[in-house]
Design an enzyme around this catalytic site. Structure first.
Site, PDB file in Angstrom:
ATOM      1  N   ASP A 151       0.833  -1.205   0.000  1.00  0.00           N
ATOM      2  CA  ASP A 151       0.000   0.000   0.000  1.00  0.00           C
ATOM      3  C   ASP A 151       0.868   1.255   0.000  1.00  0.00           C
ATOM      4  O   ASP A 151       0.616   2.197  -0.758  1.00  0.00           O
ATOM      5  CB  ASP A 151      -0.889   0.019   1.243  1.00  0.00           C
ATOM      6  N   ILE A 152       1.857   1.282   0.863  1.00  0.00           N
ATOM      7  CA  ILE A 152       2.703   2.470   0.984  1.00  0.00           C
ATOM      8  C   ILE A 152       3.496   2.711  -0.298  1.00  0.00           C
ATOM      9  O   ILE A 152       3.580   3.834  -0.805  1.00  0.00           O
ATOM     10  CB  ILE A 152       3.630   2.344   2.197  1.00  0.00           C
TER      11      ILE A 152
END
Length: 432
Positions: free
Chosen positions: A200-201
């Site tokens: 996600d990051i």
């Protein structure tokens, strides 16, 4: 500047003090329809760089992560609020408006906002925003200069496009878990996810990079464009050397614990009171290590003299090193190795991290005033720019905190109009 942006002073873009550098993106407005982590991470990055980010949330509930606790932010009387620490990690430098865009009136409000926006970020399932006239085609027709970034699990095309995608799934499907964890036959064996939602990051960071590239392209073409980012694509791209090792050898890498497939020694080692990391990246560093630990003969041993040889003979070298490293404490080894230029370090807890003098010197923890909680701690951006530095203007907002101010200042809506919209359930405000 954005399409249809007036050159007159805009209350939604507060004037900078004369001695305060402008943010690199202070001329940019973002409409952030995303929630959870990947999209909000991109929005926060742009906000840190000076962009005016308007976060659109569902009235009454808001971003899912507001309730992803404990821990929750506490007010100045010690009572838990409606906002989790998770939510706080990725939503600073944003204004929150609570608008129900499933209603026609809510859609019209967002259409009006889009006219003066440069960027839209969204992470809804493929095709779902078209039902509300908030897809790329609809918004491009309203503002051809709009940069529209879609973040999904599997992208806008392909056989998995309609599937929901989550970081944990992607760490497994994208191969990361196949190379993370203890090898078969060792205690604790089995695939393991990374301890944070890394895919996600990384997707959020790729998104912000792509958005900045699209802004630069628009300066030449005058046109916006659609950015299609998929967590799976990012997960595969970030396999880096492991992916290339497979493509060039035809052999799937396996789990190696903390060891490195291409560099030896590059892993954790036991000490007299715990563990340390040795990250020896070349033959010169290995030679320094050998002399420092009193094993100078290893530096000339044909099995260990080069990295290639050490990779081949790691099963011989690593046990010998472990027998040596247990003879001193972690601190003693680090003090010795730092003197001779051998890369090493401890395995810190988060308490250790934020107490570390280097982390403190770099200002990676700071505080900001919150409207109900007093000063709250936040983790700083790692971006350092000399002329247009990162700025921390606002704490992560309460749900709907800025609904009326943004709609009044940007769209010119009257109190009467906003009262009527709130009575209809189109708008939300601060929770009671």
């Amino acid at each position: 500047m954005s399409a249809n942006r007036s050159s007159a002073p805009d209350a939604s873009h507060p004037p900078q003090a004369s001695d305060t550098p402008r943010g690199a993106l202070s001329h940019v407005r973002v409409l952030d329809l995303s929630r959870v982590l990947a999209g909000p991470w991109a929005g926060q990055t742009l906000g840190d760089l000076g962009a005016h980010v308007i976060k659109v949330e569902r009235p009454g509930t808001g971003d899912d992560t507001r309730l992803w606790g404990p821990p929750f932010l506490k007010d100045d009387e010690g009572n838990p609020t409606r906002d989790s620490a998770y939510y706080l990690c990725t939503n600073r430098n944003k204004q929150s408006i609570a608008v129900d865009f499933t209603q026609t009136a809510g859609q019209k409000l967002l259409h009006e906002l889009v006219k003066s926006c440069d960027i839209v970020i969204e992470n809804f399932k493929v095709g779902s925003l078209a039902h509300y006239g908030l897809d790329y085609a609809s918004l491009h027709a309203i503002n051809p200069r709009l940069i529209y970034c879609s973040i999904t699990g599997f992208g806008q095309t392909g056989p998995y496009a309609n599937r929901a995608g989550y970081d944990f799934l992607i760490q497994g499907m994208g191969g990361l878990m196949s190379v993370t964890g203890r090898p078969d036959g060792e205690p604790g064996e089995g695939p393991m996810k990374v301890g944070v939602a890394l895919t996600d990051i990384l997707t959020g960071l790729y998104a912000s990079t792509a958005i900045l590239a699209a802004l630069a392209a628009r300066e030449q073409t005058g046109r916006g464009q659609h950015i299609d980012l998929a967590l799976l694509d990012v997960g595969v791209a970030c396999l880096a050397n492991q992916g290339m090792n497979y493509l060039y050898s035809g052999k799937s890498p396996t789990r190696m614990g903390n060891a490195h497939p291409n560099t030896v020694p590059y892993q954790d080692f036991p000490t007299a009171d715990g563990y340390m990391i040795l990250a020896i990246g070349n033959d010169g560093q290995f030679s320094k290590f050998c002399h420092a630990v009193g094993k100078s003969e290893w530096a000339t041993d044909e099995r260990f003299v080069s990295n290639q040889a050490r990779v081949i003979h790691r099963d011989v070298l690593i046990p010998l090193m472990r027998q040596t490293t247990v003879m001193r404490t972690t601190r003693e080894w680090i003090e010795l190795f730092e003197q001779v230029g051998v890369p090493c370090g401890p395995i810190n807890t988060l308490a250790d991290v934020f107490a570390d003098p280097q982390v403190q010197a770099r200002g990676l923890q700071f505080t900001m005033p919150h409207p109900v909680a007093g000063d709250i701690p936040l983790v700083a951006s790692p971006i350092r720019m000399s002329d247009t530095p990162v700025q921390y203007r606002t704490t992560p907002p309460q749900l709907g905190q800025h609904t009326r101010s943004v709609l009044s200042e940007v769209l010119g809506l009257s109190e009467q109009t906003m009262n009527a919209l709130q009575q209809q359930g189109v708008l939300g405000g601060l929770p009671a």
